[in-house]
Design an enzyme around this catalytic site. Sequence first.
Site, mmCIF file in Angstrom:
data_model
loop_
_atom_site.group_PDB
_atom_site.id
_atom_site.type_symbol
_atom_site.label_atom_id
_atom_site.label_comp_id
_atom_site.label_asym_id
_atom_site.label_seq_id
_atom_site.Cartn_x
_atom_site.Cartn_y
_atom_site.Cartn_z
ATOM 1 C CB SER A 145 44.498 -37.125 -14.974
ATOM 2 O OG SER A 145 43.369 -36.837 -15.651
ATOM 3 C CG ASP A 157 40.903 -36.705 -17.380
ATOM 4 O OD1 ASP A 157 41.041 -37.459 -18.360
ATOM 5 O OD2 ASP A 157 41.126 -35.488 -17.412
ATOM 6 N N GLY A 192 49.361 -33.324 -18.392
ATOM 7 C CA GLY A 192 48.417 -34.140 -19.152
ATOM 8 C C GLY A 192 48.206 -35.518 -18.558
HETATM 9 C C1 GLA Z 1 41.334 -33.394 -20.350
HETATM 10 C C2 GLA Z 1 39.868 -33.567 -19.981
HETATM 11 C C3 GLA Z 1 39.348 -34.896 -20.502
HETATM 12 C C4 GLA Z 1 39.634 -35.047 -21.984
HETATM 13 C C5 GLA Z 1 41.100 -34.757 -22.291
HETATM 14 C C6 GLA Z 1 41.412 -34.735 -23.767
HETATM 15 O O1 GLA Z 1 42.119 -34.336 -19.671
HETATM 16 O O2 GLA Z 1 39.687 -33.511 -18.586
HETATM 17 O O3 GLA Z 1 37.987 -35.020 -20.218
HETATM 18 O O4 GLA Z 1 38.788 -34.223 -22.713
HETATM 19 O O5 GLA Z 1 41.525 -33.518 -21.739
HETATM 20 O O6 GLA Z 1 41.186 -35.969 -24.319
#
Ligand code: GLA
Length: 458
Positions: A145, A190, A143
Amino acid sequence: MSEENFSLLPVPDNKKDRFALLKEKFVHKFGEDPAFFARAPGRVNLIGEHIDYCGYSVLPMAIEQDILMAVSPDDSGKLTFVNVDSQYEEFSGDVMQILITKDAPLWYKYMLCGVLGVKENFCSLVVNGFKAVVSGTIPPSAGLSSSSALVCCAAMAMLRSNSWPMSKEKLCEVCAKSEHYIGTEGGGMDQAISLTASAGKAKHIEFNPLRTTDVQLPQDVEFVVSNSLAEMNKAATPYFNIRVVECRIAAQILAKSQPNLKWREVKRLGDVQSQLGLSLDAILEVVSSTLHKEPYSKAEVCKILEISPEELAETSLSANTRDVESFMLYQRAQHVYSEAKRVQAFKAVCEAQPANALAQLGQLMDESHASCRDLYECSHPDLDMLVEICKKNGAQGSRMTGAGWGGCAVSIVKSDSVGKLLAGVRDQYYAVSPSKAGKVDAALFASAPAGGAAYYEV
Ligand code: GLA
């Protein structure tokens, strides 16, 4: 946001060793020096979860952990990607024949998303590929990115390898769109934070059009990130896209209930609010009076929208959600609109910096977690337990961050309580489990807002 471009920076002193090692690996692999380095950081979202793709603003900050690439253009049009971590297989292909299949979300496919996204914006008959040796420090499926950092960094490598100009703002949009090639319908948070972050500041990011504003966090406050170690790759399961689809259908049913709206033109919950010209409180009331709490079957959705299941697949579903039969609409819409309110409140507290700022920010983060857990159902039992442990050990607020279903918690804490929080979480979450204990050093860290993506000189 200004039409700013990326500049080429000297390697900072504290990063010289890592860059030198990567250069050495590049030389060993390709028998030549790299031409430049590209770097894109991961991020931790402080508040505003699962609302970017509904059109609402979010408030993340970049972290130190990043994707770093040593790069050299290849005028034969070949793409060669080598990861320093040997568990990730090497990729080679042709820049003119990129095919991104939506089956296994392999690491290099994220790079191909960035490369293809950039390439589609230039009509050039001669296109350079590039060679890259890639080093990543963002834990995958946590989570934070790692996937978008790969997309952004590869897109930057492609731009510079071809000397193509593109503003940061445009690149954010290109990368957000091209990451969809992997099959996940994410929003633009992200990529925007990775590409535009500035050290020491969180960012308020608004969409359509993209706008980013620095947010000064209170002085005596820090954020602690803790990885639950429950892994979730959002492209490997349909969970993420199911939520996107539930939000879309909720928006369309809300629009259908309003005489002046054309539901087929509505894709996002944010569209419904803006087209009705209502406040977030007022639209929350519309949700309560229009949607029911029980799940909606596909047949019921079709009946309300007066369409066939085939038409529903066209207007609202995506490839990996065609077979979903039941949709929670009330809960998802309640989460999105209330989370959008919390982002505004968080930003307002940061701007006003009242004496009890920390308590207020903590409460908003706690409420956000409860909403993700109970209404959006995107948390995980381990993550809920971790959030509780953070709270017991001095966090003023704690919440899951990122897509969820596993991954990290982010906690807000008074600077002088960081040590106590780290020690408590180490003992009570990690040390009690042999499989977690060995991973604690990479899994638990305090983070100040870090800087954004850049190119570096070799
Ligand atoms: C992922 C997606 C983002 C966002 C998050 C949740 O990271 O890539 O665009 O939607 O989940 O907030």
